[in-house]
Design a protein around this motif. Structure first.
Motif, PDB file in Angstrom:
ATOM      1  N   ARG A  16       0.818  -1.206   0.000  1.00  0.00           N
ATOM      2  CA  ARG A  16       0.000   0.000   0.000  1.00  0.00           C
ATOM      3  C   ARG A  16       0.857   1.263   0.000  1.00  0.00           C
ATOM      4  O   ARG A  16       0.574   2.242   0.672  1.00  0.00           O
ATOM      5  CB  ARG A  16      -0.948  -0.015   1.204  1.00  0.00           C
ATOM      6  N   ASP A  68     -12.417  -0.197   1.325  1.00  0.00           N
ATOM      7  CA  ASP A  68     -11.302   0.745   1.355  1.00  0.00           C
ATOM      8  C   ASP A  68     -11.446   1.660   0.151  1.00  0.00           C
ATOM      9  O   ASP A  68     -11.898   1.221  -0.921  1.00  0.00           O
ATOM     10  CB  ASP A  68      -9.955   0.020   1.279  1.00  0.00           C
ATOM     11  N   GLU A  82      -9.057   3.701   4.954  1.00  0.00           N
ATOM     12  CA  GLU A  82      -9.580   2.395   5.362  1.00  0.00           C
ATOM     13  C   GLU A  82     -10.756   2.455   6.329  1.00  0.00           C
ATOM     14  O   GLU A  82     -11.531   1.509   6.409  1.00  0.00           O
ATOM     15  CB  GLU A  82      -8.453   1.561   6.005  1.00  0.00           C
ATOM     16  N   THR A 120     -13.077  -5.488   1.008  1.00  0.00           N
ATOM     17  CA  THR A 120     -12.009  -6.076   1.826  1.00  0.00           C
ATOM     18  C   THR A 120     -12.360  -7.422   2.440  1.00  0.00           C
ATOM     19  O   THR A 120     -11.546  -7.997   3.168  1.00  0.00           O
ATOM     20  CB  THR A 120     -11.642  -5.115   2.974  1.00  0.00           C
TER      21      THR A 120
END
Length: 343
Positions: A16, A68, A82, A120
């Protein structure tokens, strides 16, 4: 409040990572949006890209549970958010974007941006072989055709790779897309792990866990290239052709009985039942005669043992069986089970 996780450019290989130093983005237009959210959410959708509108001053970002939101600039990650909730984009989002930190909505014009929403959760998919798989087996030159079915689970774990390989060219991605890719190579993997290390072809269910673990590892290597990860793979059952399954069941029955004589009696009883149901008196008569002969044989053996016991008692030795409890005796004068005097 959601906070974007920013990293240095040197850490771009991390899942990320957010890159510093990209070109500034500030394109203005006439079509604005007040809310940025996942408009086309489906439970089987892995990601969906918001990219049709521009964002103006006062716009809101909505992140729902299990989502997300990833802000993109020219296909590169600007920021990842998030925590679910509703946020003011100008004051709560833009300050955390790597190349847009200095940008402020000082005009009534909008900022064009792409926002990738990612589901997610862990996805569960049922699978099954479309055609029989011919597994090599002894004395079967063409192989033994079997089918199998089960489930597998996967999740997204690398956003950078996901964007580079899939999300960069697609606006959405479904679980069915992953299933199609998995089933395309599943037959080969089943063949590989079923035949590995000489497994018993007639009792594959006993090795189902080991086979599933091996397939899971191989599938994980495939999906890693797309930014996803296999979290589980299960083989629920193996299905053999009817003739093979009947043979397996018969062998299992013999093994459970453990005695050929008893198995013969079971076979006779089955023959009698089939004869009765089909109206065939000859089959029933033959079966009855065989049962009678076996019973007579058992009676003769019992009489021999009884006479032998009486003869032993006459010779001052204990009988073969205790007359009180039936316990077998090895010549003792008292029963080892109940203490009955035998001589």
């Amino acid at each position: 409040m959601a906070a974007a996780r920013l990293v240095e450019a040197a850490a771009v290989s991390k899942p990320r990572a957010l890159k510093e130093g990209m070109n500034n983005m500030a394109f203005f237009g006439n079509q604005f949006s007040d809310v940025v959210e996942w408009n086309e959410f489906r439970d089987d959708m892995i990601f969906w890209k918001w990219n049709n509108d521009e964002i103006k001053k006062g716009s809101k970002l909505i992140i729902r549970p299990g989502q997300d939101a990833i802000f993109l600039n020219n296909g590169k990650i600007e920021g990842i958010f998030e925590d679910d909730g509703e946020y003011d984009i100008e004051s709560q989002i833009v300050p955390f974007l790597s190349t847009l930190k200095g940008f402020r909505f000082g005009f009534n014009s909008g900022m064009r941006v792409e926002v990738l929403f990612v589901n997610t959760k862990e996805f569960t998919v049922r699978w099954g072989t479309q055609n029989p798989i011919n597994i090599p087996a002894p004395q079967m030159p063409g192989g033994m055709p079997i089918r199998a079915n089960g489930m597998f689970q996967f999740t997204v774990n690398d956003y950078t790779t996901l964007i580079d390989k899939i999300a960069g060219v697609r606006n959405s991605y479904l679980v069915e897309d992953v299933k199609i890719r998995i089933t395309a190579i599943l037959d080969q993997l089943l063949m590989k792990w079923v035949t590995r290390e000489g497994k018993d072809m007639f009792n594959l269910q006993a090795n189902a866990h080991e086979i599933g673990k091996g397939i899971s590892d191989d599938l994980n290597m495939e999906l890693m290239d797309d930014g996803m990860k296999i979290t589980g793979f299960q083989v629920m059952s193996f299905n053999y052709p009817k003739e093979i399954q009947d043979m397996i069941n018969k062998n299992a029955s013999i093994g459970m009985v453990g005695d050929v004589g008893k198995y013969q009696k079971i076979s006779v009883a089955d023959a009698m039942a089939k004869g009765g149901s089909s109206g065939s008196s000859s089959a029933a008569d033959m079966a009855g005669m065989m049962v009678g002969m076996n019973i007579a044989k058992d009676m003769v053996e019992t009489m021999k043992e009884s006479n032998g016991g009486n003869q032993q008692a006459a010779n001052g030795q204990g009988p073969n069986f205790c007359p009180n409890c039936g316990q077998r005796n090895e010549g003792a004068k008292f029963c080892p089970n109940c203490g009955q005097k035998l001589v």
